[in-house]
Write a protein that holds these residues in place. Structure first.
Motif, PDB file in Angstrom:
ATOM      1  N   ASN A  35      20.130  40.418  36.817  1.00  0.00           N
ATOM      2  CA  ASN A  35      21.062  41.526  36.943  1.00  0.00           C
ATOM      3  C   ASN A  35      22.333  41.092  37.684  1.00  0.00           C
ATOM      4  OD1 ASN A  35      20.890  42.240  39.894  1.00  0.00           O
ATOM      5  ND2 ASN A  35      18.738  42.613  39.388  1.00  0.00           N
ATOM      6  N   LYS A  36      23.371  41.899  37.559  1.00  0.00           N
ATOM      7  CA  LYS A  36      24.683  41.565  38.155  1.00  0.00           C
ATOM      8  C   LYS A  36      24.610  41.414  39.665  1.00  0.00           C
ATOM      9  CE  LYS A  36      27.418  41.512  34.573  1.00  0.00           C
ATOM     10  NZ  LYS A  36      27.885  40.243  34.069  1.00  0.00           N
ATOM     11  N   HIS A  37      23.811  42.250  40.315  1.00  0.00           N
ATOM     12  CA  HIS A  37      23.691  42.171  41.778  1.00  0.00           C
ATOM     13  C   HIS A  37      23.105  40.816  42.175  1.00  0.00           C
ATOM     14  CE1 HIS A  37      23.455  44.265  45.711  1.00  0.00           C
ATOM     15  NE2 HIS A  37      22.483  43.407  45.918  1.00  0.00           N
ATOM     16  N   TRP A  38      22.076  40.355  41.447  1.00  0.00           N
ATOM     17  CA  TRP A  38      21.482  39.035  41.689  1.00  0.00           C
ATOM     18  C   TRP A  38      22.530  37.946  41.465  1.00  0.00           C
ATOM     19  CZ3 TRP A  38      20.846  34.457  39.194  1.00  0.00           C
ATOM     20  CH2 TRP A  38      19.885  33.576  39.702  1.00  0.00           C
ATOM     21  N   GLU A  39      23.238  38.026  40.332  1.00  0.00           N
ATOM     22  CA  GLU A  39      24.257  37.021  40.002  1.00  0.00           C
ATOM     23  C   GLU A  39      25.339  36.946  41.081  1.00  0.00           C
ATOM     24  OE1 GLU A  39      25.707  38.105  36.144  1.00  0.00           O
ATOM     25  OE2 GLU A  39      23.896  37.408  35.134  1.00  0.00           O
ATOM     26  N   ASN A  40      25.831  38.104  41.532  1.00  0.00           N
ATOM     27  CA  ASN A  40      26.875  38.129  42.557  1.00  0.00           C
ATOM     28  C   ASN A  40      26.369  37.567  43.885  1.00  0.00           C
ATOM     29  OD1 ASN A  40      28.745  39.245  40.793  1.00  0.00           O
ATOM     30  ND2 ASN A  40      28.268  41.339  41.388  1.00  0.00           N
ATOM     31  N   THR A  41      25.123  37.853  44.222  1.00  0.00           N
ATOM     32  CA  THR A  41      24.538  37.326  45.459  1.00  0.00           C
ATOM     33  C   THR A  41      24.465  35.808  45.414  1.00  0.00           C
ATOM     34  OG1 THR A  41      23.277  39.367  45.797  1.00  0.00           O
ATOM     35  CG2 THR A  41      22.498  37.397  46.969  1.00  0.00           C
ATOM     36  N   VAL A  42      24.028  35.258  44.289  1.00  0.00           N
ATOM     37  CA  VAL A  42      23.926  33.800  44.148  1.00  0.00           C
ATOM     38  C   VAL A  42      25.308  33.155  44.195  1.00  0.00           C
ATOM     39  CG1 VAL A  42      23.238  31.932  42.579  1.00  0.00           C
ATOM     40  CG2 VAL A  42      21.714  33.879  42.942  1.00  0.00           C
TER      41      VAL A  42
END
Length: 103
Positions: A35-42
């Motif tokens: 998900n986008k939240h995971w991608e942005n965190t990474v």
């Protein structure tokens, strides 16, 4: 065989995701279908992967994933998981569908 794993932020070592994978596949290290939240965190913090436990059945791994998500949320850890674990995205709740529509 199946396993459960966590993702940590590389810069702070904070846990931000709990997952389940198959031993013959490499889901814990995959960036595909996140998900986008995971991608942005990474992108912002980097990624450390830690496998926690191996399980003989997928059901056991799903139960452990759900347990970990509940425990981490209960002690105030903010996770990027979009569901409470177990069956993943096969039947997302209304709340999850609304979160997904924002991404």
């Amino acid at each position: 065989m199946y396993y459960t794993y966590i993702h940590r932020k590389e810069d702070t070592n904070e846990i931000f995701y709990v997952g389940k994978g198959m031993c013959k596949r490499n889901r814990a290290n995959s960036h595909f279908n996140r998900n986008k939240h995971w991608e942005n965190t990474v992108k912002k913090h980097g990624l450390i992967t830690q496998k926690l436990s191996e399980w003989k059945t997928e059901k056991e791994a799903f139960e452990h994933e759900k347990f970990l998500i509940l425990c981490f949320k209960d002690i105030g850890i903010h996770l990027t998981n979009m569901t409470g674990g177990g069956e993943g995205m096969s039947n997302p709740s209304k709340e999850v569908r609304e979160k997904m529509s924002l991404n």
